[in-house]
Design an enzyme around this catalytic site. Structure first.
Site, PDB file in Angstrom:
ATOM      1  N   LYS A 119       0.806  -0.968   0.034  1.00  0.00           N
ATOM      2  CA  LYS A 119       0.000  -0.157   0.066  1.00  0.00           C
ATOM      3  C   LYS A 119       0.886   0.980  -0.006  1.00  0.00           C
ATOM      4  CE  LYS A 119      -1.609   2.899   2.173  1.00  0.00           C
ATOM      5  NZ  LYS A 119      -1.512   4.459   2.203  1.00  0.00           N
ATOM      6  N   SER A 134       2.820   6.482  12.048  1.00  0.00           N
ATOM      7  CA  SER A 134       2.592   7.250  13.347  1.00  0.00           C
ATOM      8  C   SER A 134       2.491   6.204  14.231  1.00  0.00           C
ATOM      9  CB  SER A 134       1.616   8.409  13.293  1.00  0.00           C
ATOM     10  OG  SER A 134       0.299   7.698  13.047  1.00  0.00           O
ATOM     11  N   CYS A 141      11.966   9.703  10.834  1.00  0.00           N
ATOM     12  CA  CYS A 141      11.659   9.136  12.342  1.00  0.00           C
ATOM     13  C   CYS A 141      12.962   9.028  13.169  1.00  0.00           C
ATOM     14  CB  CYS A 141      11.076   7.624  12.290  1.00  0.00           C
ATOM     15  SG  CYS A 141      11.951   6.438  11.692  1.00  0.00           S
ATOM     16  N   GLU A 145       6.552  14.332  18.799  1.00  0.00           N
ATOM     17  CA  GLU A 145       7.370  14.670  17.638  1.00  0.00           C
ATOM     18  C   GLU A 145       6.638  15.722  16.773  1.00  0.00           C
ATOM     19  OE1 GLU A 145       9.182  11.684  14.548  1.00  0.00           O
ATOM     20  OE2 GLU A 145       7.111  11.508  14.419  1.00  0.00           O
TER      21      GLU A 145
END
Length: 500
Positions: free
Chosen positions: A174, A227, A282, A383
């Site tokens: 995906k 996330s 990240c 974050e």
């Protein structure tokens, strides 16, 4: 305007959807194409294609599978400039960053070509008297990969696809619906390399259609990057449906800056980590925990070097900081900066009014620095995923380490020091899964697992390295016993025959 197709069963196919995602060039703000929100039926068809391809692909000797991946590596290199431009145009990475994104896909492919060695099991003759035991590693079936916007080449085709396929599985990717062009192009290179139809499939869709992958009985495992909130949902949902899951999630990476550091070189490392890729990774460094004795000098040097960063369109090779990938996230970062001001942090470098001449509609935010950030501020805990760096001041090493370990995320942690003692103590006691000593971005080479901890990872086996081979295979243990002439005559067998 180009309407993208999806890739299923070895061909690019027109979607029957009526809903498309607008794709933008983040350096200009211009619409560059449309990506389909594939229908639920189309996602299921991709799974069916992968399922149908699995028996033949899994039965293909591993050496032959890796030969195709060797060819994929060659094609990545041959198309390096084209793919670099695709990443720069759809994601906003500067030229060198975009090129690195593609090179990381190459690195993951190289890891996959080692499958004949890394898929090997173990064996022991006479595990018990007369009993020999062999452990094999075997493919499992169809896997799904769910990809974020920030690394269009590295994550789908460095972290997910190569080892999955090398182990004999098939894949439904995906792709990120706002940055799918690179993934769809590389899928074509896999086809050109000789990959059989159906082994790799790429769709773009919403969370609603993605849920098919989390619940589909023919999907054996899910690999996800994104996330923490979504990662936790995917982990719980997919695991609840009996699937193997690895979910790599967000971070709030901190660096502890000791007073003995060489200041200019340390700040240069911080700048690279905090503002590279526009902070959209990240492993970006989002907080510096600085000993009070040097905090003023550190912040002064930080501002000086940050002001020298050349901001520009992604494809210009002199640009050192590119745009934010898409408009909605650009606005989120601006809102986070405003929140930091309201929370009482000192905004000592403001990147909100960044304008690049000739690219006024681009999603540019300049380097932004907050000083005197505390733990009760959301910008210090959560974050931001942009070019925003927070400075927290502490009295000493012990206070700094405690502060860092109090954060719920633990992807990476860094110490800058010239003290071997403090470096060793930090490595031993930090919660970070990937640790840097005078290294601002402590991402190991792809032959070692990408190992986040705490709320930065959900699962048991990380991506890359030997963990990847364990994640994409399951073990089968075979115990064998051959009778000699005397044993053939035995009429009784012990309950613990061959086990003790």
């Amino acid at each position: 305007m180009e309407k993208l197709k999806f890739f299923s069963n070895g061909e690019y196919r027109e979607s029957q959807t009526t809903v498309y995602y607008e794709l933008h060039n983040p350096s200009t703000g211009e619409v560059t194409g449309m990506a389909p929100r594939c229908t639920e039926a189309e996602v299921k068809e991709a799974v069916e294609a992968a399922k149908a391809a699995y028996p033949s692909w899994s039965a293909t000797p591993v050496a032959k599978r890796t030969q195709i991946l060797y060819r994929v590596r060659e094609l990545l290199m041959e198309h390096m400039e084209e793919l670099t431009m695709l990443v720069a145009r759809e994601n906003g990475k500067t030229w060198s960053e975009a090129e690195g994104d593609v090179l990381k896909a190459k690195e993951g492919t190289e890891l996959a070509t080692q499958a004949p060695s890394l898929m090997m099991g173990d064996s022991l003759m006479d595990a018990s008297s007369g009993f020999d035991t062999v452990q094999y590693r075997e493919p499992m079936g169809v896997f799904a990969g769910i990809v974020p916007v920030n690394f269009p080449a590295m994550i789908p085709f460095g972290w997910m696809t190569p080892v999955c396929l090398a182990c004999g599985n098939t894949m439904v990717l995906k792709a990120a619906s706002l940055t799918p062009m690179t993934a769809l192009r590389i899928a074509g290179l896999y086809k050109e390399a000789g990959l059989p139809d159906g082994v790799l499939n790429v769709v773009t869709c919403s969370r609603e259609e993605t849920k098919v992958l989390l619940e589909h009985p023919d999907i054996k495992g899910i690999t996800f990057v994104g996330s923490t909130a979504v990662g936790k949902y995917i982990y719980e949902t997919a695991a609840g449906n009996g699937k193997r899951v690895q979910a790599l999630c967000q971070a709030k990476n901190h660096a502890l800056i000791m007073k003995d550091v060489p200041l200019e070189r340390t700040v240069a490392g911080v700048i690279n980590s905090a503002f590279g890729c526009a902070g959209q990774r990240c492993m970006a460094l989002s907080c510096c925990v600085v000993e009070e004795d040097i905090a003023d000098a550190f912040v002064e040097e930080l501002i000086r070097q940050a002001k020298e960063i050349k901001i520009g369109p992604a494809w210009e090779k002199t640009s050192k900081l590119g745009p934010i990938t898409y408009e909605a996230h650009y606005k989120e970062i601006l809102a986070d900066i405003e929140k930091g001001i309201k929370e009482g942090a000192s905004l000592v470098l403001d990147g909100r009014d960044c304008v690049v001449k000739g690219y006024e509609n681009g999603y540019f935010i300049g380097p932004t620095v907050f000083d005197h950030v505390s733990e009760d501020m959301s910008i210090g805990r959560e974050e931001i995923f942009g070019p925003v760096l927070c400075v927290k001041r502490v009295k000493n090493f012990e206070e700094g380490l405690s502060l860092m370990n109090g954060n719920p995320y633990a992807n990476g942690s860094v110490i800058f020091t010239q003290s071997g003692y403090y470096a060793r103590e930090f490595v031993r006691h930090t919660d970070g899964g990937m640790v840097g000593v005078n290294v601002g971005i402590p991402v190991p080479i792809g032959f070692v697992p990408f190992a986040g901890h705490k709320n930065s990872f959900f699962g048991d086996l990380h991506c890359l390295g030997k963990d990847a081979y364990r994640f994409f295979t399951e073990s089968k243990c075979v115990t064998t016993r051959w009778f000699d002439e005397e044993e053939k005559k035995n009429k009784e067998v012990s309950t613990w025959d061959g086990t003790i």
